[in-house]
Design a protein around this motif. Sequence first.
Motif, PDB file in Angstrom:
ATOM      1  N   PHE A 149       2.918 -16.999  -5.852  1.00  0.00           N
ATOM      2  CA  PHE A 149       2.089 -15.765  -5.924  1.00  0.00           C
ATOM      3  C   PHE A 149       1.257 -15.600  -6.948  1.00  0.00           C
ATOM      4  O   PHE A 149       1.073 -16.352  -8.126  1.00  0.00           O
ATOM      5  CB  PHE A 149       3.185 -14.582  -6.540  1.00  0.00           C
ATOM      6  CG  PHE A 149       2.535 -13.202  -6.759  1.00  0.00           C
ATOM      7  CD1 PHE A 149       2.361 -12.338  -5.641  1.00  0.00           C
ATOM      8  CD2 PHE A 149       2.031 -12.869  -7.874  1.00  0.00           C
ATOM      9  CE1 PHE A 149       1.545 -11.266  -6.015  1.00  0.00           C
ATOM     10  CE2 PHE A 149       1.454 -11.775  -8.223  1.00  0.00           C
ATOM     11  CZ  PHE A 149       1.086 -10.829  -7.332  1.00  0.00           C
ATOM     12  N   ARG A 150      -0.009 -15.207  -6.570  1.00  0.00           N
ATOM     13  CA  ARG A 150      -1.312 -15.057  -7.539  1.00  0.00           C
ATOM     14  C   ARG A 150      -1.738 -13.630  -7.359  1.00  0.00           C
ATOM     15  O   ARG A 150      -2.023 -13.022  -6.062  1.00  0.00           O
ATOM     16  CB  ARG A 150      -2.300 -15.971  -7.161  1.00  0.00           C
ATOM     17  CG  ARG A 150      -3.621 -15.808  -8.147  1.00  0.00           C
ATOM     18  CD  ARG A 150      -4.550 -16.838  -7.697  1.00  0.00           C
ATOM     19  NE  ARG A 150      -4.145 -18.202  -7.983  1.00  0.00           N
ATOM     20  CZ  ARG A 150      -4.506 -18.868  -9.162  1.00  0.00           C
ATOM     21  NH1 ARG A 150      -5.095 -18.187 -10.068  1.00  0.00           N
ATOM     22  NH2 ARG A 150      -3.954 -20.242  -9.107  1.00  0.00           N
ATOM     23  N   GLY A 151      -1.807 -12.957  -8.341  1.00  0.00           N
ATOM     24  CA  GLY A 151      -2.197 -11.455  -8.300  1.00  0.00           C
ATOM     25  C   GLY A 151      -1.973 -10.728  -9.609  1.00  0.00           C
ATOM     26  O   GLY A 151      -1.769 -11.577 -10.559  1.00  0.00           O
ATOM     27  N   ASP A 152      -1.642  -9.399  -9.676  1.00  0.00           N
ATOM     28  CA  ASP A 152      -1.496  -8.584 -10.963  1.00  0.00           C
ATOM     29  C   ASP A 152       0.172  -8.595 -11.519  1.00  0.00           C
ATOM     30  O   ASP A 152       0.341  -8.772 -12.482  1.00  0.00           O
ATOM     31  CB  ASP A 152      -2.032  -7.295 -10.604  1.00  0.00           C
ATOM     32  CG  ASP A 152      -3.318  -7.103 -10.644  1.00  0.00           C
ATOM     33  OD1 ASP A 152      -3.995  -7.875 -11.082  1.00  0.00           O
ATOM     34  OD2 ASP A 152      -3.987  -5.608 -10.205  1.00  0.00           O
ATOM     35  N   GLY A 153       0.822  -8.873 -10.479  1.00  0.00           N
ATOM     36  CA  GLY A 153       2.307  -9.066 -10.828  1.00  0.00           C
ATOM     37  C   GLY A 153       3.212  -8.807  -9.692  1.00  0.00           C
ATOM     38  O   GLY A 153       2.926  -8.494  -8.517  1.00  0.00           O
ATOM     39  N   LEU A 154       4.571  -8.868 -10.085  1.00  0.00           N
ATOM     40  CA  LEU A 154       5.638  -8.444  -9.147  1.00  0.00           C
ATOM     41  C   LEU A 154       6.630  -7.403  -9.827  1.00  0.00           C
ATOM     42  O   LEU A 154       6.751  -7.289 -10.942  1.00  0.00           O
ATOM     43  CB  LEU A 154       6.323  -9.811  -8.886  1.00  0.00           C
ATOM     44  CG  LEU A 154       5.680 -10.887  -8.353  1.00  0.00           C
ATOM     45  CD1 LEU A 154       6.609 -12.148  -8.262  1.00  0.00           C
ATOM     46  CD2 LEU A 154       5.505 -10.471  -6.767  1.00  0.00           C
ATOM     47  N   ILE A 155       7.315  -6.477  -8.638  1.00  0.00           N
ATOM     48  CA  ILE A 155       8.074  -5.607  -9.129  1.00  0.00           C
ATOM     49  C   ILE A 155       9.625  -5.997  -8.511  1.00  0.00           C
ATOM     50  O   ILE A 155       9.548  -6.488  -7.281  1.00  0.00           O
ATOM     51  CB  ILE A 155       7.704  -4.418  -8.652  1.00  0.00           C
ATOM     52  CG1 ILE A 155       6.451  -4.008  -9.316  1.00  0.00           C
ATOM     53  CG2 ILE A 155       8.934  -3.209  -9.011  1.00  0.00           C
ATOM     54  CD1 ILE A 155       5.865  -2.674  -8.501  1.00  0.00           C
ATOM     55  N   ILE A 156      10.706  -5.992  -9.240  1.00  0.00           N
ATOM     56  CA  ILE A 156      12.014  -6.186  -8.750  1.00  0.00           C
ATOM     57  C   ILE A 156      12.688  -4.904  -8.721  1.00  0.00           C
ATOM     58  O   ILE A 156      13.075  -4.885  -9.941  1.00  0.00           O
ATOM     59  CB  ILE A 156      12.543  -7.493  -9.204  1.00  0.00           C
ATOM     60  CG1 ILE A 156      11.626  -8.818  -9.156  1.00  0.00           C
ATOM     61  CG2 ILE A 156      14.011  -7.740  -8.512  1.00  0.00           C
ATOM     62  CD1 ILE A 156      11.026  -9.121 -10.090  1.00  0.00           C
ATOM     63  N   ALA A 157      13.035  -4.112  -7.683  1.00  0.00           N
ATOM     64  CA  ALA A 157      13.597  -2.938  -7.713  1.00  0.00           C
ATOM     65  C   ALA A 157      15.087  -2.931  -7.309  1.00  0.00           C
ATOM     66  O   ALA A 157      15.355  -3.319  -6.308  1.00  0.00           O
ATOM     67  CB  ALA A 157      12.935  -1.763  -7.086  1.00  0.00           C
ATOM     68  N   THR A 158      15.900  -2.179  -7.905  1.00  0.00           N
ATOM     69  CA  THR A 158      17.065  -1.786  -7.443  1.00  0.00           C
ATOM     70  C   THR A 158      17.176  -0.628  -6.117  1.00  0.00           C
ATOM     71  O   THR A 158      15.819  -0.300  -6.074  1.00  0.00           O
ATOM     72  CB  THR A 158      18.077  -1.143  -8.402  1.00  0.00           C
ATOM     73  OG1 THR A 158      17.497   0.263  -8.764  1.00  0.00           O
ATOM     74  CG2 THR A 158      18.386  -1.951  -9.675  1.00  0.00           C
ATOM     75  N   PRO A 159      18.038  -0.310  -5.396  1.00  0.00           N
ATOM     76  CA  PRO A 159      17.963   0.583  -4.490  1.00  0.00           C
ATOM     77  C   PRO A 159      17.359   1.823  -4.800  1.00  0.00           C
ATOM     78  O   PRO A 159      16.656   2.619  -4.433  1.00  0.00           O
ATOM     79  CB  PRO A 159      19.270   0.720  -3.670  1.00  0.00           C
ATOM     80  CG  PRO A 159      19.707  -0.641  -3.759  1.00  0.00           C
ATOM     81  CD  PRO A 159      19.500  -1.049  -5.121  1.00  0.00           C
ATOM     82  N   THR A 160      18.278   2.373  -6.104  1.00  0.00           N
ATOM     83  CA  THR A 160      17.661   3.635  -6.659  1.00  0.00           C
ATOM     84  C   THR A 160      16.369   3.639  -7.345  1.00  0.00           C
ATOM     85  O   THR A 160      15.482   4.623  -7.322  1.00  0.00           O
ATOM     86  CB  THR A 160      18.513   4.076  -7.752  1.00  0.00           C
ATOM     87  OG1 THR A 160      19.036   3.079  -8.634  1.00  0.00           O
ATOM     88  CG2 THR A 160      20.037   4.448  -7.098  1.00  0.00           C
ATOM     89  N   GLY A 161      15.918   2.435  -7.618  1.00  0.00           N
ATOM     90  CA  GLY A 161      14.382   2.071  -8.382  1.00  0.00           C
ATOM     91  C   GLY A 161      13.505   2.020  -7.291  1.00  0.00           C
ATOM     92  O   GLY A 161      12.293   1.927  -7.416  1.00  0.00           O
ATOM     93  N   VAL A 173      12.032   2.484   0.801  1.00  0.00           N
ATOM     94  CA  VAL A 173      13.116   3.237   0.164  1.00  0.00           C
ATOM     95  C   VAL A 173      14.347   2.719   0.832  1.00  0.00           C
ATOM     96  O   VAL A 173      14.480   2.803   1.794  1.00  0.00           O
ATOM     97  CB  VAL A 173      12.840   4.657   0.574  1.00  0.00           C
ATOM     98  CG1 VAL A 173      14.090   5.327  -0.268  1.00  0.00           C
ATOM     99  CG2 VAL A 173      11.594   5.216  -0.335  1.00  0.00           C
ATOM    100  N   ILE A 174      15.282   2.283  -0.094  1.00  0.00           N
ATOM    101  CA  ILE A 174      16.696   1.822   0.289  1.00  0.00           C
ATOM    102  C   ILE A 174      17.798   2.611  -0.275  1.00  0.00           C
ATOM    103  O   ILE A 174      17.858   3.276  -1.380  1.00  0.00           O
ATOM    104  CB  ILE A 174      16.821   0.472  -0.336  1.00  0.00           C
ATOM    105  CG1 ILE A 174      15.619  -0.543   0.197  1.00  0.00           C
ATOM    106  CG2 ILE A 174      18.109  -0.088  -0.121  1.00  0.00           C
ATOM    107  CD1 ILE A 174      15.594  -1.916  -0.280  1.00  0.00           C
ATOM    108  N   ASP A 175      18.749   2.876   0.809  1.00  0.00           N
ATOM    109  CA  ASP A 175      19.934   3.519   0.445  1.00  0.00           C
ATOM    110  C   ASP A 175      20.675   2.718  -0.671  1.00  0.00           C
ATOM    111  O   ASP A 175      21.038   1.674  -0.783  1.00  0.00           O
ATOM    112  CB  ASP A 175      20.747   3.612   1.627  1.00  0.00           C
ATOM    113  CG  ASP A 175      21.957   4.840   1.636  1.00  0.00           C
ATOM    114  OD1 ASP A 175      22.483   4.673   0.580  1.00  0.00           O
ATOM    115  OD2 ASP A 175      22.239   5.512   2.759  1.00  0.00           O
TER     116      ASP A 175
END
Length: 266
Positions: A149-161, A173-175
């Motif tokens: 990956f090349r860019g500003d960054g990455l997000i790793i989210a939980t379902p609620t997040g 959006v994940i259950d």
Amino acid sequence: MTNRRNMFFYYKKEKEIEHKLQALFSLARQNGFSIVEDAKDATIIISVGGDGAFLQAVRKTGFREDCLYTGITQAEESGLYCDFNMDNFDEMLHSMVHEEMEVRRFPVINVLVNGETSFECLNEVSVRSTIIKSIVIDVHIDDMHFETFRGDGLIIATPTGSTGYNKSTNGAVIDPIIPCFQVSELASINNNRYRTLGSSFVLSQDRQLSLKIIQDGNDYPIIGLDNEAYSIRNIQNIAVTLSNKVVKTVKLKNNSYWDRVKRTFL
């Protein structure tokens, strides 16, 4: 819920909030609940404020599994984690006393930095460049190199997040009943030289995500853990897995996660 009678309130120590809470404290005591000063003595931890206050309450009290969390918003606030507001606190107590609530279990991700320092997140972990230069990250799924990956960054989210920072980058959006986590890109560079998937992807509870920060001068990225930012010197790798731990919250029986999503966004 006769065995869950010790309440700890997490809130900003401001006179206006403290004044409003006195009536809630009295109402709680009238219904047989005790107000404790130390979160360690609590069986119910209540945040006062929006989702940000709820995330802080969970983090500051150690992601406890032996208690219930719930959130109360003030009149002008709304939240996906919060079922109640200051005006219907009596409804919350009535529901607890008469067991008209259900317990939700929200997934938590574990974040290991440089193989040494471990953190937990209820919402998301984000890795972002702190300088005017793209950050380069080798992304591994289990033992397989997936992409660079090349860019500003990455997000790793939980379902609620998934409804937070992740959604603002067009993530899904994940259950929250699905045990998984989602990876989304921040301003990725895609051209003839650099290529990434270009969309969010979801990993199951059995996967491990490994991020290797390429040491090319962007060695001090900001790591966002829920709503706190940490600047850790010389980050080389980050490993993310779905934790066995869950955060238990209480909800009204007629107020599902998708009711909240609809109320908040539609």
